[in-house]
Design a protein around this motif. Structure first.
Motif, mmCIF file in Angstrom:
data_model
loop_
_atom_site.group_PDB
_atom_site.id
_atom_site.type_symbol
_atom_site.label_atom_id
_atom_site.label_comp_id
_atom_site.label_asym_id
_atom_site.label_seq_id
_atom_site.Cartn_x
_atom_site.Cartn_y
_atom_site.Cartn_z
ATOM 1 N N ARG A 184 -42.107 55.547 70.854
ATOM 2 C CA ARG A 184 -42.453 55.211 72.243
ATOM 3 C C ARG A 184 -42.903 53.763 72.377
ATOM 4 O O ARG A 184 -42.599 53.104 73.377
ATOM 5 C CB ARG A 184 -43.570 56.124 72.754
ATOM 6 C CG ARG A 184 -43.126 57.530 73.093
ATOM 7 C CD ARG A 184 -44.176 58.236 73.932
ATOM 8 N NE ARG A 184 -44.216 57.717 75.287
ATOM 9 C CZ ARG A 184 -45.198 57.972 76.150
ATOM 10 N NH1 ARG A 184 -46.224 58.730 75.793
ATOM 11 N NH2 ARG A 184 -45.162 57.478 77.370
ATOM 12 N N PHE B 241 -44.005 59.853 67.002
ATOM 13 C CA PHE B 241 -43.811 59.749 68.450
ATOM 14 C C PHE B 241 -44.279 58.393 68.975
ATOM 15 O O PHE B 241 -43.626 57.780 69.814
ATOM 16 C CB PHE B 241 -44.523 60.893 69.167
ATOM 17 C CG PHE B 241 -43.702 62.147 69.235
ATOM 18 C CD1 PHE B 241 -42.888 62.400 70.329
ATOM 19 C CD2 PHE B 241 -43.717 63.054 68.197
ATOM 20 C CE1 PHE B 241 -42.102 63.534 70.386
ATOM 21 C CE2 PHE B 241 -42.939 64.194 68.240
ATOM 22 C CZ PHE B 241 -42.124 64.445 69.334
ATOM 23 N N LYS C 148 -49.868 66.000 72.635
ATOM 24 C CA LYS C 148 -50.158 65.956 74.071
ATOM 25 C C LYS C 148 -50.733 64.601 74.456
ATOM 26 O O LYS C 148 -50.364 64.024 75.489
ATOM 27 C CB LYS C 148 -51.137 67.070 74.433
ATOM 28 C CG LYS C 148 -51.440 67.166 75.925
ATOM 29 C CD LYS C 148 -52.367 68.345 76.212
ATOM 30 C CE LYS C 148 -52.679 68.436 77.711
ATOM 31 N NZ LYS C 148 -53.580 69.589 78.003
ATOM 32 N N SER D 30 -50.227 61.770 72.835
ATOM 33 C CA SER D 30 -49.184 60.765 72.642
ATOM 34 C C SER D 30 -48.139 60.775 73.747
ATOM 35 O O SER D 30 -47.422 59.790 73.928
ATOM 36 C CB SER D 30 -48.477 60.994 71.299
ATOM 37 O OG SER D 30 -49.368 60.845 70.231
ATOM 38 N N MET D 31 -48.035 61.882 74.467
ATOM 39 C CA MET D 31 -46.977 62.032 75.461
ATOM 40 C C MET D 31 -47.448 61.795 76.894
ATOM 41 O O MET D 31 -46.717 62.104 77.850
ATOM 42 C CB MET D 31 -46.362 63.426 75.355
ATOM 43 C CG MET D 31 -45.580 63.646 74.091
ATOM 44 S SD MET D 31 -44.876 65.312 74.040
ATOM 45 C CE MET D 31 -44.034 65.261 72.474
#
Length: 204
Positions: A42, A38, A82, A84-85
């Motif tokens: 990103r 991820f 969570k 990472s987002m």
């Protein structure tokens, strides 16, 4: 993942073995695995334009890489994902043979965000990079290259200002010292990352 080892006293603990055998993933493996993918995507927006994550929760009791099991118990990599987002997030990428790890500020909101940030080697307490930055809306900024280390490092990434949060990066690309599971858990507790999971593991 060969740089993560398990002390003999934990391997002799029945509840620990049951947890591993049931694939409940209360270990760093999938947390590291998913965070890598991820954050790799990103941190390179718009060269990379997203991922489709489909295996969120187990539909029945089974061995899987889902982030939440059939009984609604959150596995360790749920908390990594969570982190990472977060809409505004600091993250690092693997160096892939380069001289260091890119430290990247990500802003997926629709407004400019100004933050104060710091990257810290938790084991030594050394500040690896710190500063202030305004991240334009819906974009990323490469802040620095963090040199690779001969030691295995748990790097805490913190920011405050228009947005506040924490993330971390596990740097063992050149590390010659293996990271014990108990040491990893101590880092999580010391940095107040994944507090819910850490408190749960104390009941093992």
């Amino acid at each position: 993942f060969q740089n993560l080892t398990f002390p003999a006293n934990q391997l002799n603990n029945t509840s620990f073995i049951i947890t591993v055998q049931s694939f409940n993933i209360n270990l760093p493996f999938l947390e590291r695995f998913y965070k890598f993918f991820f954050e790799y995507f990103r941190s390179q927006k718009w060269d990379k334009t997203g991922m489709l994550w489909w295996n969120l929760m187990d539909a029945w009791p089974q061995l899987s890489d889902a982030a939440v099991d059939y009984y609604f118990d959150k596995k360790l990599h749920y908390y990594g994902l969570k982190a990472s987002m977060q809409n505004v997030c600091l993250m690092m990428r693997d160096h892939f043979g380069g001289e260091g790890h890119p430290l990247v500020a990500v802003n997926d909101t629709l407004k400019d965000v100004t933050i104060t940030y710091k990257a810290t080697d938790v084991r030594s307490g050394e500040t690896l990079r710190a500063g202030n930055i305004t991240i334009p809306a819906n974009s990323n900024i490469d802040l620095a290259i963090i040199p690779t280390s001969e030691d295995t490092r748990f790097i805490l990434l913190e920011w405050s200002g228009d947005s506040e949060g924490k993330n971390h990066y596990l740097d063992y690309n050149k590390g010659k010292r293996k990271l014990e599971l108990c040491e990893y858990m101590e880092y999580l507790e010391k940095t107040a990352l994944y507090t819910e999971w850490v408190e749960k593991t104390k009941k093992w």
